[in-house]
Write an enzyme that holds these catalytic residues in place. Structure first.
Site, PDB file in Angstrom:
ATOM      1  CG  ASP A   1     -55.534  58.431  55.913  1.00  0.00           C
ATOM      2  OD1 ASP A   1     -56.599  59.068  55.972  1.00  0.00           O
ATOM      3  OD2 ASP A   1     -55.252  57.656  54.989  1.00  0.00           O
TER       4      ASP A   1
ATOM      5  CG  ASP B   1     -61.012  57.555  57.089  1.00  0.00           C
ATOM      6  OD1 ASP B   1     -60.962  57.072  55.948  1.00  0.00           O
ATOM      7  OD2 ASP B   1     -61.639  57.029  58.029  1.00  0.00           O
TER       8      ASP B   1
ATOM      9  CD  GLU C   1     -63.078  58.566  52.781  1.00  0.00           C
ATOM     10  OE1 GLU C   1     -63.188  57.571  52.044  1.00  0.00           O
ATOM     11  OE2 GLU C   1     -62.853  58.495  53.996  1.00  0.00           O
TER      12      GLU C   1
ATOM     13  CG  HIS D   1     -57.109  53.520  50.683  1.00  0.00           C
ATOM     14  ND1 HIS D   1     -57.308  54.852  50.393  1.00  0.00           N
ATOM     15  CD2 HIS D   1     -57.818  53.274  51.809  1.00  0.00           C
ATOM     16  CE1 HIS D   1     -58.094  55.382  51.314  1.00  0.00           C
ATOM     17  NE2 HIS D   1     -58.414  54.459  52.182  1.00  0.00           N
ATOM     18  CG  ASP D   2     -61.355  53.027  50.633  1.00  0.00           C
ATOM     19  OD1 ASP D   2     -60.875  52.013  51.173  1.00  0.00           O
ATOM     20  OD2 ASP D   2     -61.635  54.067  51.244  1.00  0.00           O
TER      21      ASP D   2
END
Length: 564
Positions: A98, A200, A257, A330-331
Site C-alpha cells: 500500500d 491509497d 484508489e 478492507h473498507d
C-alpha cells in the site's frame, strides 16, 4: 490491444493484522503471510497486495504512517519482509504494498518537529495550516471520519488540515519539497523488489485553494469535505509528476484508489499515458447507501440496479483502459452478506455465483482474504465492540441525525469496515486457528463451520470452486478470451440474471449468473457449447435454451459458430 503483464494477474488482498498470527500475540504478521504462501499458491494467486505494514501508531490500522522506511514491530522486521518477497517469488507470487501519500501520522517526525518548533520548523509547509476565523475553524468542512477537517495547533491560532482522522494530517502537495521526499520513498520500495503499489486515497492530494465555506449538509453544521478536497482541478499536474518521477521508471503495477473521478476522466487515469495501470470503481460497491461516507442514508436496490452499475462501469473502463474488479476489500463489508439479501440464501451456490460473476468481468480480479471461503458479516451488540474509527463515527453521526441507538448499531453492523477485518478462519479450533491467544479484534463465531481447513478437504466447497474459477481464467482453452476479450452485456432488462459475453477475435464465451432463489429460463444463440464452469453438477442445457437453477453460475464456450 497492447497486452501488459499485470492484466493476467490474480490478486489477493491481505489485511496483515488479521491474516495469520505466527508468534501468538493476537496480531497477524509478515511471517504469518510467509507461512501461508502454499495456501495462496494452491488457490491460484499470482500477486498479493498487503495493507500497510509501515511504522504506525495504528490509529487507522496502519493508514497513519509515522515512518515510511520502517516496519511496524507488531508485523515484524525488514528481514521478514525480504524473506517474504524472496519466498513468494519462488512460488510465482509477486508482492504489492500500500502507498499512503495523502497524509502521514501526527507522530511522523515531520509533524512532531512542527509541533515542537512551530513557525521555526523546517517542516511547517509540509502540512496544511490555516488561521481560524473568529475563534472558529477556517472552514465548515467535515472530514471523511467525522468532525471538522481542522484541528487546532496548541498554543497558536492555527489549525492543521486532515481529510481523514485527527491523527492523519494531510501533506501539503503544493510544496515541491514534500513531493520530492515522497518520490524518493516510493523509489526506495520499488528498488527493494516489490511489484508495485495500491495507491491509497490519491484523489485527495489536491485541495481547492480558495478554502471557503459551503452550505451545511448535516445537523452538525458541516459539509462533506470531498466537494473541495477530492479530484480537484490541477490534480493532473501532481499525478503526472508522480508517475514521471517514480512508476514510469519501473516495470511495476499501480492500482489507484480513485473515488470521485467521473468516467469522462478515466482516460487520464488509466489510458495509454495514464497515471496508473488500473483503478477501482466503487459505484457498484456503494449501491446500498446514498453516499459512501454516510451509512445511515440507506438505499433500497435490486439486481437491475446492480447490473446497471456493473455494466456502466465495464463499458466506461473498457473505453479508457483497464480496471480492478473486486467484491470485497478492507473498507467494505462481506459481499455475500451485502449482495445476497436473504440470509437463508447465503450458501455455496450464491457465494460461488457471486465469485464467478465478478471474476470474468474485463479487468484484473482481486480476492479479499476470506472471500474465497465465504466469510460473512458479524453482528456486534454494542458500540464498544467496534475497533474501526469510521464505524464509531458513523454510530454517533446516526444518533445526531435523529436515529435511535438501536438503529445506529444496525447501520454500522451492516457497513462496518470491521466486517472484513475479523481474523481469518483457518480451521474450526479455538480462535479459528488464527492465533492461540485472544485476537486483537473479536471474531465471527461461525469459524467453526466456515473455515479453510474444512473446505480444503471438501471437493464441493466454496474454496475448491474458487480454485476452478481461477483455473478457468488462467489456464483453460478460453483463457485469452476471458482475460483480454471485450465484454458485451446480455439480458440487460432481466430482473434477476446478470449475463454477458466475452469476445476475442473468433472466440466467444457467454456467462450467466442467476441472482434468484427460483429457476430462470434463458434462450441460447448457438447450439454447441463447452461448459467451462457450472456450480451445479447436473447439466441444464438443451440445444436452444438452458434453465438456470437458483444462484447458478454457468460459463459456456461457444463452439463451431461463425462469430465474425
Amino acid at each position: 490491444m497492447n497486452k501488459k503483464w499485470w492484466q493476467k494477474e490474480v490478486i489477493y488482498q491481505i489485511y496483515p493484522k488479521s491474516f495469520y498470527d505466527s508468534n501468538n500475540d493476537g496480531i497477524g504478521d509478515i511471517k504469518g503471510i510467509t507461512q501461508k504462501l502454499d495456501y495462496l499458491q494452491s488457490l491460484g494467486i499470482t500477486m498479493v497486495w498487503i495493507c500497510p505494514i509501515y511504522q504506525s501508531p495504528m490509529d487507522d490500522n496502519g493508514y497513519d504512517i509515522s515512518d515510511y522506511y520502517q516496519l511496524n514491530p507488531e508485523f515484524g522486521e525488514m528481514k521478514d519482509l525480504d524473506e517474504l518477497i524472496k519466498k513468494a517469488k519462488e512460488k510465482g507470487i509477486k508482492i504489492v504494498l500500500d502507498l499512503v501519500i495523502n497524509h502521514t501520522s501526527d507522530e511522523h517526525p515531520w509533524f512532531q518537529d512542527l509541533l515542537e518548533n512551530g513557525e521555526n520548523s523546517k517542516y511547517k509547509d509540509y502540512y496544511i495550516l490555516k488561521s481560524g476565523k473568529d475563534g472558529q475553524p477556517p472552514t465548515n468542512w467535515r472530514s471523511v471520519f467525522g468532525g471538522s477537517v481542522w484541528e487546532p495547533l496548541k498554543g497558536t491560532d492555527q489549525y492543521y488540515f486532515h481529510s481523514f482522522g485527527i491523527k492523519q494530517p494531510d501533506l501539503n502537495w503544493e510544496n515541491k519539497e514534500v513531493r520530492k521526499e515522497l518520490y524518493k520513498m516510493v523509489n526506495y520500495w520499488l528498488d527493494k523488489g516489490i511489484a508495485g503499489f495500491r495507491v491509497d486515497a490519491i484523489t485527495f492530494i489536491k485541495k481547492d485553494q480558495n478554502y471557503d465555506n459551503l452550505p451545511a449538509d448535516g445537523v452538525d453544521g458541516l459539509v462533506k469535505c470531498t466537494k473541495k478536497t477530492r479530484n480537484q482541478p490541477g490534480i493532473e499536474t501532481f499525478l503526472h509528476e508522480l508517475n514521471d518521477e517514480t512508476f514510469s521508471k519501473y516495470n511495476c503495477v499501480t492500482i489507484g484508489e480513485a473515488p470521485g473521478v467521473p468516467y469522462e476522466q478515466y482516460g487520464d487515469y488509466i489510458g495509454e499515458n495514464g497515471y496508473f495501470s488500473m483503478i477501482f470503481d466503487f459505484r457498484y460497491a456503494d449501491l446500498d447507501v446514498a453516499s459512501g461516507s454516510e451509512w445511515f442514508r440507506r438505499v433500497d436496490w435490486d439486481v437491475l440496479d446492480l447490473k446497471k452499475l456493473i455494466f456502466t462501469s465495464q463499458k466506461e473502463i473498457q473505453k479508457a483502459g483497464w480496471g480492478a474488479n473486486f467484491l470485497e476489500n478492507h473498507d467494505q463489508n462481506r459481499s455475500i452478506s451485502k449482495y445476497i439479501k436473504e440470509e437463508e440464501n447465503r450458501n455455496f451456490y450464491s457465494a460461488t455465483m457471486l465469485g464467478a460473476m465478478f471474476f470474468y468481468l474485463r479487468g484484473t480480479p482481486f480476492i479479499y482474504q476470506g472471500q474465497e471461503i465465504g466469510m460473512t458479516n458479524f453482528e456486534r451488540k454494542s458500540i464498544e465492540e467496534f475497533d474501526d474509527i469510521s464505524s464509531i463515527d458513523q454510530y454517533y453521526r446516526s444518533i445526531n441525525e435523529g436515529f435511535s441507538e438501536e438503529e445506529a448499531l444496525h447501520f454500522i453492523n451492516l457497513r462496518s469496515r470491521d466486517n472484513s477485518r475479523t481474523p481469518f478462519h483457518w480451521n474450526g479450533e479455538n480462535f479459528g486457528g488464527f492465533s492461540e491467544v485472544t485476537p486483537w479484534l473479536g471474531m465471527n463465531e461461525n469459524y467453526k463451520t466456515i473455515n479453510a481447513s474444512q473446505q480444503e478437504q471438501d471437493p464441493d466447497s466454496i474454496l475448491n470452486f474458487y480454485k476452478k474459477i481461477i483455473e478457468v481464467r488462467q489456464t483453460s482453452e478460453a483463457s485469452e478470451c476471458l482475460i483480454y476479450g471485450e465484454i458485451e452485456p446480455l439480458l440487460e432488462d432481466h430482473p434477476t440474471i446478470i449475463a454477458y459475453k466475452r469476445k476475442l477475435n473468433d472466440e466467444e464465451v457467454v456467462c450467466y449468473f442467476n441472482f434468484s432463489s427460483e429457476s430462470q429460463k434463458v434462450e441460447l444463440d448457438h447450439n454447441k457449447y463447452d461448459v467451462l464452469l457450472n456450480n451445479y453438477k447436473e447439466e441444464t442445457i438443451s440445444e436452444q435454451e438452458c434453465v438456470l437453477k437458483p444462484y447458478q453460475a454457468l460459463v459456456l464456450q461457444v463452439k463451431g459458430a461463425d462469430l465474425s
